[in-house]
Design an enzyme around this catalytic site. Structure first.
Site, PDB file in Angstrom:
ATOM      1  CD  GLU A 169       4.833  -8.094   3.956  1.00  8.15           C
ATOM      2  OE1 GLU A 169       4.113  -8.165   2.944  1.00  8.15           O
ATOM      3  OE2 GLU A 169       4.733  -7.201   4.813  1.00  8.15           O
ATOM      4  NE  ARG A 198       3.040  -5.383  11.335  1.00  2.00           N
ATOM      5  CZ  ARG A 198       1.994  -5.734  10.624  1.00  2.00           C
ATOM      6  NH1 ARG A 198       1.074  -6.509  11.161  1.00  2.00           N
ATOM      7  NH2 ARG A 198       1.856  -5.320   9.399  1.00  2.00           N
ATOM      8  CB  THR A 218       7.056  -3.818   9.281  1.00  3.45           C
ATOM      9  OG1 THR A 218       6.352  -5.047   9.286  1.00  3.45           O
ATOM     10  CG2 THR A 218       6.202  -2.762   9.959  1.00  3.45           C
ATOM     11  CE  LYS A 234       2.125  -3.684   2.770  1.00  3.49           C
ATOM     12  NZ  LYS A 234       2.452  -4.802   3.670  1.00  3.49           N
TER      13      LYS A 234
HETATM   14  C1  3PG Z   1       0.398  -6.035   6.306  1.00  2.00           C
HETATM   15  O1  3PG Z   1       1.329  -5.843   7.063  1.00  2.00           O
HETATM   16  O2  3PG Z   1       0.514  -6.083   5.095  1.00  2.00           O
HETATM   17  C2  3PG Z   1      -0.946  -6.161   6.891  1.00  2.00           C
HETATM   18  O3  3PG Z   1      -0.971  -5.863   8.241  1.00  2.00           O
HETATM   19  C3  3PG Z   1      -1.586  -7.473   6.704  1.00  2.00           C
HETATM   20  O4  3PG Z   1      -2.904  -7.140   6.799  1.00  2.00           O
HETATM   21  P1  3PG Z   1      -4.008  -8.143   7.325  1.00  2.00           P
HETATM   22  O5  3PG Z   1      -3.635  -8.467   8.762  1.00  2.00           O
HETATM   23  O6  3PG Z   1      -5.274  -7.338   7.235  1.00  2.00           O
HETATM   24  O7  3PG Z   1      -3.995  -9.342   6.451  1.00  2.00           O
END
Ligand code: 3PG
Length: 216
Positions: free
Chosen positions: A51, A55, A78, A138
């Protein structure tokens, strides 16, 4: 010609992809030149479904490059709006992940044929997505939304909902999530943190991917 997808079809396709693997690295990549070596390092470690979050400014270019690496299956993370969905399709993303869901986003994914794993963190949100045919979601942000305890409780009244928890999942707690019957796979940034990518620490990323691949 765009192949539209219903919610049910979207979950079928994303489940087919995500049941192949139990841990999905969530990646934030700044430089396009890092895309291929990163994908290769993760695949070398035993993980091939990614994934890539939106960002960073060059995320779509990164998805395009990672998708060219043999064996990789790249999803976009995202997702927030229709424009994100159009771009994701253009660069060849195979599935889309969002932190939450809006009507516009769900409709755009259905129109453009991008299999959506929509983000939910409450029972009502899960029920709304189930009513649209989405059975694979999710669970985000997993740890602060009740984590393993919440998912276990949700499996009673909503046994048809399956999850991809992310947000606070790590090598410390991933096994507990993966032991739940309603968890298909988990995701997290711990396998390839932005700092590790910036430092081009492919050896450590492969090692982390290998450890993660043995969790399930
Ligand atoms: C996401 O986008 O799914 C999370 O920010 C990932 O979360 P983590 O940085 O706590 O693993």
């Amino acid at each position: 010609m765009v192949a539209k997808l219903t919610g049910r079809q979207a979950s079928q396709v994303s489940l087919e992809i995500c049941t192949q693997i139990r841990v999905i690295p969530v990646l934030s990549v700044t430089e396009i030149e890092d895309a291929s070596p990163l994908a290769e390092a993760l695949i070398e470690g035993g993980l091939n479904v990614f994934e890539v979050t939106l960002r960073t400014p060059k995320a779509f270019g990164v998805i395009k490059e990672m998708s060219k690496v043999k064996g990789s299956i790249v999803g976009v993370g995202t997702l927030r709006c229709r424009q994100d969905v159009e771009m994701a399709i253009e660069v060849g993303a195979k599935f889309g992940v969002s932190p939450g869901v809006t009507d516009d986003l769900v409709l755009a994914c259905e129109e453009f044929g991008l299999p959506l794993i929509g983000g939910v963190s409450s029972v009502s949100e899960i029920m709304k997505m189930l009513s649209r045919g989405y059975t694979f979601l999710k669970f985000f942000p997993a740890e602060v939304s009740g984590g393993v305890t919440a998912l276990n409780a949700i499996s009673g009244p909503l046994p048809d909902a399956l999850f991809f928890p992310t947000g606070g999942v790590s090598v410390r707690n991933a096994k507990e999530y993966l032991a739940l019957k309603n968890v298909v796979c988990v995701g997290g940034s711990w396998i390839a943190k932005p700092k590790m990518i910036r430092e081009k620490n492919w050896i450590e990323i492969s090692r982390q991917a290998n450890l993660a691949s043995m969790l399930g």
